[in-house]
Design an enzyme around this catalytic site. Structure first.
Site, PDB file in Angstrom:
ATOM      1  N   ILE A  20       0.627  -1.041  -0.526  1.00 27.91           N
ATOM      2  CA  ILE A  20      -0.255  -0.093  -0.167  1.00 27.91           C
ATOM      3  C   ILE A  20       0.835   1.118   0.049  1.00 27.91           C
ATOM      4  CG2 ILE A  20      -1.799   1.020   1.712  1.00 27.91           C
ATOM      5  CD1 ILE A  20      -2.812  -1.597   1.970  1.00 27.91           C
ATOM      6  N   GLN A  40      12.815  -1.837   5.985  1.00 24.57           N
ATOM      7  CA  GLN A  40      12.737  -2.351   6.933  1.00 24.57           C
ATOM      8  C   GLN A  40      14.173  -3.277   7.635  1.00 24.57           C
ATOM      9  OE1 GLN A  40      10.281  -5.835   8.246  1.00 24.57           O
ATOM     10  NE2 GLN A  40      10.863  -6.365  10.763  1.00 24.57           N
ATOM     11  N   VAL A  65      11.423  -0.034  13.431  1.00 26.48           N
ATOM     12  CA  VAL A  65      10.113   0.271  14.175  1.00 26.48           C
ATOM     13  C   VAL A  65      10.366   0.506  15.628  1.00 26.48           C
ATOM     14  CG1 VAL A  65       9.086   1.660  12.260  1.00 26.48           C
ATOM     15  CG2 VAL A  65       7.991  -0.243  13.745  1.00 26.48           C
ATOM     16  N   ALA A  95       1.874  -8.909  13.317  1.00 21.03           N
ATOM     17  CA  ALA A  95       1.642  -9.772  14.219  1.00 21.03           C
ATOM     18  C   ALA A  95       2.570 -11.236  14.423  1.00 21.03           C
ATOM     19  CB  ALA A  95       0.451  -9.689  14.323  1.00 21.03           C
ATOM     20  N   TYR A 156      -7.996 -12.228  11.523  1.00 26.50           N
ATOM     21  CA  TYR A 156      -7.851 -11.050  11.702  1.00 26.50           C
ATOM     22  C   TYR A 156      -7.185 -11.002  13.725  1.00 26.50           C
ATOM     23  CZ  TYR A 156      -6.339  -6.378  10.735  1.00 26.50           C
ATOM     24  OH  TYR A 156      -5.026  -5.194  10.189  1.00 26.50           O
ATOM     25  N   LYS A 163      -5.286  -2.393  15.677  1.00 19.13           N
ATOM     26  CA  LYS A 163      -5.813  -1.810  15.002  1.00 19.13           C
ATOM     27  C   LYS A 163      -6.237   0.083  16.018  1.00 19.13           C
ATOM     28  CE  LYS A 163      -3.201  -2.566  10.935  1.00 19.13           C
ATOM     29  NZ  LYS A 163      -2.785  -1.286  10.799  1.00 19.13           N
ATOM     30  N   THR A 194      -1.065  -9.041  -0.299  1.00 20.82           N
ATOM     31  CA  THR A 194      -0.297  -7.443  -0.372  1.00 20.82           C
ATOM     32  C   THR A 194       0.689  -9.097   0.476  1.00 20.82           C
ATOM     33  OG1 THR A 194      -1.097  -6.614   2.143  1.00 20.82           O
ATOM     34  CG2 THR A 194      -0.596  -5.271   0.187  1.00 20.82           C
TER      35      THR A 194
HETATM   36  P1  NAD Z   1       3.527  -4.501   3.115  1.00 19.21           P
HETATM   37  O1  NAD Z   1       3.645  -6.435   3.355  1.00 19.21           O
HETATM   38  O2  NAD Z   1       3.335  -4.362   1.528  1.00 19.21           O
HETATM   39  O3  NAD Z   1       4.055  -3.574   4.147  1.00 19.21           O
HETATM   40  C1  NAD Z   1       3.988  -4.161   5.816  1.00 19.21           C
HETATM   41  C2  NAD Z   1       5.532  -3.188   6.425  1.00 19.21           C
HETATM   42  O4  NAD Z   1       5.246  -3.264   7.181  1.00 19.21           O
HETATM   43  C3  NAD Z   1       6.590  -4.248   5.435  1.00 19.21           C
HETATM   44  O5  NAD Z   1       7.289  -2.812   4.035  1.00 19.21           O
HETATM   45  C4  NAD Z   1       7.032  -4.791   6.415  1.00 19.21           C
HETATM   46  O6  NAD Z   1       8.951  -4.303   6.347  1.00 19.21           O
HETATM   47  C5  NAD Z   1       6.897  -3.324   7.564  1.00 19.21           C
HETATM   48  N1  NAD Z   1       6.708  -3.698   8.231  1.00 19.21           N
HETATM   49  C6  NAD Z   1       6.789  -4.546   9.428  1.00 19.21           C
HETATM   50  N2  NAD Z   1       7.746  -4.963  10.939  1.00 19.21           N
HETATM   51  C7  NAD Z   1       8.205  -3.775  10.918  1.00 19.21           C
HETATM   52  C8  NAD Z   1       9.125  -3.140  11.658  1.00 19.21           C
HETATM   53  N3  NAD Z   1       9.475  -3.825  12.563  1.00 19.21           N
HETATM   54  N4  NAD Z   1      10.162  -1.449  11.334  1.00 19.21           N
HETATM   55  C9  NAD Z   1       9.797  -2.206  10.653  1.00 19.21           C
HETATM   56  N5  NAD Z   1       8.756  -1.996   9.068  1.00 19.21           N
HETATM   57  C10 NAD Z   1       7.859  -2.887   9.257  1.00 19.21           C
HETATM   58  O7  NAD Z   1       1.139  -5.173   3.640  1.00 19.21           O
HETATM   59  P2  NAD Z   1       0.328  -3.267   3.177  1.00 19.21           P
HETATM   60  O8  NAD Z   1      -0.442  -4.426   3.579  1.00 19.21           O
HETATM   61  O9  NAD Z   1       0.938  -3.190   2.619  1.00 19.21           O
HETATM   62  O10 NAD Z   1       0.263  -3.201   4.474  1.00 19.21           O
HETATM   63  C11 NAD Z   1       0.471  -1.863   4.929  1.00 19.21           C
HETATM   64  C12 NAD Z   1       0.128  -1.232   5.893  1.00 19.21           C
HETATM   65  O11 NAD Z   1      -1.842  -1.060   5.659  1.00 19.21           O
HETATM   66  C13 NAD Z   1      -0.426  -2.361   7.323  1.00 19.21           C
HETATM   67  O12 NAD Z   1      -0.325  -0.634   8.667  1.00 19.21           O
HETATM   68  C14 NAD Z   1      -1.516  -2.914   6.990  1.00 19.21           C
HETATM   69  O13 NAD Z   1      -2.190  -3.699   8.382  1.00 19.21           O
HETATM   70  C15 NAD Z   1      -1.831  -2.085   6.112  1.00 19.21           C
HETATM   71  N6  NAD Z   1      -3.112  -2.572   5.856  1.00 19.21           N
HETATM   72  C16 NAD Z   1      -3.579  -3.214   4.854  1.00 19.21           C
HETATM   73  C17 NAD Z   1      -4.748  -4.019   4.314  1.00 19.21           C
HETATM   74  C18 NAD Z   1      -4.418  -5.449   3.263  1.00 19.21           C
HETATM   75  O14 NAD Z   1      -5.478  -5.515   2.973  1.00 19.21           O
HETATM   76  N7  NAD Z   1      -3.638  -5.302   2.402  1.00 19.21           N
HETATM   77  C19 NAD Z   1      -5.850  -4.009   4.718  1.00 19.21           C
HETATM   78  C20 NAD Z   1      -6.008  -3.035   5.168  1.00 19.21           C
HETATM   79  C21 NAD Z   1      -4.331  -2.255   6.015  1.00 19.21           C
END
Ligand code: NAD
Length: 258
Positions: A20, A40, A65, A95, A156, A163, A194
């Site tokens: 995203i 990361q 982080v 998680a 979830y 969240k 993703t």
């Molecule tokens: P993604 O796997 O592409 O991104 C997740 C990111 O979190 C990765 O870049 C990973 O390196 C980073 N990360 C995890 N632990 C970390 C740490 N300790 N330090 C630094 N970075 C760390 O997946 P995404 O779906 O793009 O997730 C991005 C956000 O969107 C998240 O907060 C996720 O919960 C949220 N989100 C996702 C969805 C979905 O369906 N994909 C829906 C709603 C919200």
């Protein structure tokens, strides 16, 4: 001229071209923002550097982080390149996999709960806490959340409470930083395939269910979320803070599909 021309945006959370954060980075670059990225792990670093270059950015900094020291070091390194920041995008969550399938009460553990809240919620406050001295007077912070914050969604599990905590963070941070001209918002995105989402049990059926039941009859994309994020972090949204904007095709607004 794009509506983010002249803005400097720090983007966390790019792991692949499905992230995203990548949809957000592309929309922000298109609207004229200069970007800096974090990654990361070193394993991800090379890929993120190549993707950053596609947006014209040469700033890529390591950031886990889980460490306040690493957050401070990232801002020190950023300050060597930029005198101020206008946008911070927090697109990070985690998680342990065993927390994200089956019964909530059977899977949840003290350690899993702590990790999920630390990485997925505290980290947003920490990014603001250690970066606030760099924020410009008309800046915007943005995080990514999900419907599981306010509804019990199968599998979830512990990410729901994490969240919910993140969304409370949005409100507390908005209340505190508003007087300094800083806005804080969240986008609640519908499910998108993703790397992070692939770890959630039954994710494929979730995508199918949502595509059928959602008013727009499709799943949202990283482009949909990226465009909304670019707007929320721009001066066009100067009157919006403390808000959770649903970019979910209306799924959260309907109650029954027959
Ligand atoms: P993604 O796997 O592409 O991104 C997740 C990111 O979190 C990765 O870049 C990973 O390196 C980073 N990360 C995890 N632990 C970390 C740490 N300790 N330090 C630094 N970075 C760390 O997946 P995404 O779906 O793009 O997730 C991005 C956000 O969107 C998240 O907060 C996720 O919960 C949220 N989100 C996702 C969805 C979905 O369906 N994909 C829906 C709603 C919200």
């Amino acid at each position: 001229m794009g509506f983010l021309a002249g803005k400097r945006a720090l983007i966390t959370g790019v792991a692949s071209d499905r992230s995203i954060a990548w949809g957000i980075a592309q929309a922000m670059a298109r609207e004229g923002a200069s970007l800096a990225f974090t990654y990361q792990t070193e394993r991800l670093g090379e890929r993120v550097r190549e993707m950053a270059a596609e947006t014209g950015s040469s700033i890529c900094l390591p950031l886990d982080v889980a460490s306040d020291d690493e957050i401070r070091r990232m801002y020190d390194a950023l300050a060597a390149r930029w005198t101020s920041v206008d946008v911070i995008v927090h697109s990070v969550a985690f998680a342990p996999r065993d927390q994200l399938a089956g019964s909530y009460l059977e899977s949840v553990t003290r350690e899993g709960f702590q990790i999920a809240h630390d990485i997925s919620s505290y980290s947003f406050a920490a990014l603001a806490k250690y970066g606030r001295h760099l924020l410009s007077p008309a800046s915007a912070l943005l995080t990514l959340t999900y419907l599981g914050a306010v509804r019990a969604i199968p599998n979830y599990n512990v990410m729901g409470p994490a969240k919910a905590s993140l969304e409370a963070n949005v409100r507390f941070m908005a209340a505190e930083l508003g007087a300094a001209g800083v806005r804080v918002n969240g986008i609640s995105a519908g499910p998108i395939k993703t790397l992070a989402a692939a770890g959630i049990g039954g994710f494929r059926s979730m995508l199918q269910h949502v595509a059928n039941a959602t008013p727009i009859r499709r799943n949202v994309t990283i482009e949909d979320v990226g465009n909304a994020a670019a707007f929320l972090c721009s001066d066009l949204a100067a009157g919006i803070t403390g808000e959770i904007l649903y970019v979910d095709g209306g799924y959260s607004q309907v109650g029954m599909s027959l």
